[in-house]
Design an enzyme around this catalytic site. Sequence first.
Site, PDB file in Angstrom:
ATOM      1  CD  GLN A  66      36.179  33.782  38.940  1.00  0.00           C
ATOM      2  OE1 GLN A  66      36.271  33.127  37.906  1.00  0.00           O
ATOM      3  NE2 GLN A  66      35.432  34.864  39.032  1.00  0.00           N
ATOM      4  CB  CYS A  96      30.659  31.094  35.265  1.00  0.00           C
ATOM      5  SG  CYS A  96      31.015  30.291  33.697  1.00  0.00           S
ATOM      6  CE  LYS A 136      33.579  39.060  36.775  1.00  0.00           C
ATOM      7  NZ  LYS A 136      32.852  38.106  35.916  1.00  0.00           N
ATOM      8  CG  ASN A 193      32.371  42.897  34.966  1.00  0.00           C
ATOM      9  OD1 ASN A 193      31.762  41.833  34.800  1.00  0.00           O
ATOM     10  ND2 ASN A 193      33.340  43.286  34.167  1.00  0.00           N
TER      11      ASN A 193
HETATM   12  C1  LIG Z   1      36.154  34.754  27.094  1.00  0.00           C
HETATM   13  C2  LIG Z   1      35.563  35.091  28.436  1.00  0.00           C
HETATM   14  C3  LIG Z   1      35.971  34.379  29.538  1.00  0.00           C
HETATM   15  C4  LIG Z   1      35.438  34.675  30.800  1.00  0.00           C
HETATM   16  N1  LIG Z   1      35.886  34.007  31.892  1.00  0.00           N
HETATM   17  C5  LIG Z   1      35.415  34.313  33.119  1.00  0.00           C
HETATM   18  C6  LIG Z   1      35.909  33.661  34.288  1.00  0.00           C
HETATM   19  O1  LIG Z   1      36.783  32.782  34.226  1.00  0.00           O
HETATM   20  N2  LIG Z   1      35.372  34.034  35.475  1.00  0.00           N
HETATM   21  C7  LIG Z   1      34.405  35.015  35.589  1.00  0.00           C
HETATM   22  O2  LIG Z   1      33.968  35.336  36.703  1.00  0.00           O
HETATM   23  N3  LIG Z   1      33.958  35.666  34.503  1.00  0.00           N
HETATM   24  C8  LIG Z   1      34.439  35.345  33.286  1.00  0.00           C
HETATM   25  N4  LIG Z   1      33.998  36.035  32.192  1.00  0.00           N
HETATM   26  C9  LIG Z   1      33.109  37.201  32.386  1.00  0.00           C
HETATM   27  C10 LIG Z   1      33.938  38.484  32.478  1.00  0.00           C
HETATM   28  O3  LIG Z   1      34.805  38.463  33.596  1.00  0.00           O
HETATM   29  C11 LIG Z   1      33.035  39.718  32.583  1.00  0.00           C
HETATM   30  O4  LIG Z   1      32.212  39.604  33.713  1.00  0.00           O
HETATM   31  C12 LIG Z   1      32.149  39.902  31.358  1.00  0.00           C
HETATM   32  O5  LIG Z   1      32.874  39.709  30.165  1.00  0.00           O
HETATM   33  C13 LIG Z   1      31.515  41.312  31.353  1.00  0.00           C
HETATM   34  O6  LIG Z   1      32.504  42.318  31.369  1.00  0.00           O
HETATM   35  P1  LIG Z   1      32.954  43.075  30.011  1.00  0.00           P
HETATM   36  O7  LIG Z   1      31.707  43.622  29.381  1.00  0.00           O
HETATM   37  O8  LIG Z   1      33.908  44.144  30.486  1.00  0.00           O
HETATM   38  O9  LIG Z   1      33.596  42.038  29.140  1.00  0.00           O
HETATM   39  C14 LIG Z   1      34.485  35.717  30.930  1.00  0.00           C
HETATM   40  C15 LIG Z   1      34.063  36.413  29.797  1.00  0.00           C
HETATM   41  C16 LIG Z   1      34.586  36.109  28.564  1.00  0.00           C
HETATM   42  C17 LIG Z   1      34.110  36.898  27.373  1.00  0.00           C
END
Ligand SMILES: Cc1cc2nc3c(=O)[nH]c(=O)nc-3n(C[C@H](O)[C@H](O)[C@H](O)COP(=O)(O)O)c2cc1C
Length: 306
Positions: A66, A96, A136, A193
Amino acid sequence: MFTNNQIFAAPLAGVTDRPFRRIVREFAPNAPIVTEMISCHSLVGGRKNCLRNFDRYDEEGPVGAQIFGADAGLMADAARILQDAGAKWIDINMGCPVPKVATRAGAGAFLMRDHRLAGDIMRAVVNAVQIPVSIKTRLGWDDAHRDWRDMINVAADCGVKFVALHGRTRAQLYLGPAVLPDVHGCPLPVIANGDIRCADDLSRASELGYAGAMIGRAMLGRPWIIGTIGGGAAPTNVGNIVRRHLEYSLEYYGAKTAVPMFRKHVAWYSAGMPNSAEFRIRVNGIIDPDELRVAIDEFWGCDLDI
Ligand SMILES: Cc1cc2nc3c(=O)[nH]c(=O)nc-3n(C[C@H](O)[C@H](O)[C@H](O)COP(=O)(O)O)c2cc1C
């Protein structure tokens, strides 16, 4: 229901590094896993700190690398570097919400406010590589701008192959329940997601027209969920997993970085267990890898022969 190769491990900055991905693979060999986000500036500039996140991916199975950034040319260059490093696909971060990315750099979720720039970036990256490109993204910037369908249409026009959709707006950050919209009729496969935790969540996503599901925070302290959610076997001794994860981290980062970095994993793995609060306090004071090994072995009663 989804098959193993339709259940994705989400990108999690500071978590889905190479040691973590090795652990996920033990339970889900075919799962698509997305790396932590990598800045196109750092990657193209060859900054050392970023090169630790970015590896050779050749022998890793399906890994999507990514990237984030707001400069189409640099994003294209970054994508080429990662393709050469063996990434199986390139994922563009368009979700993000953190200010450093979304407001100061004009990247990540900010691209939801500027579909033209988003399109320029997608087209540049698609034209730069031979491997598939995904994005994403989120539902939109805020409640008044839930224009995810428009973004997916732009992505399809640009040659993007699939989309991961986080069921929150940028304004919601990570708060409140994720709400996944019905995606029937979208021109691209969409991966669900947000708050995916159990098999029922997969069934619901499938009914709503999703082509797969992507699991994020439910992996914290439970990396095996990527395999078990689809019916795979759970670990019989969690301590052995923790110890192996530690060994992989030590090997990858060296003790000075790995030991403090591993504290958060210990907290996640031990959450909810008896005496976990005392255990975390003990681990937070440890700087020596052997001491950490002993603490983990004692807490979980490991029977690992590393
Ligand atoms: C600690 C943390 C780091 C994350 N880092 C990224 C990232 O590097 N790139 C990204 O697209 N999303 C990132 N996200 C978002 C997650 O990929 C995901 O979209 C979000 O947590 C929702 O999914 P979940 O409810 O299954 O956690 C991050 C989320 C968290 C909590």
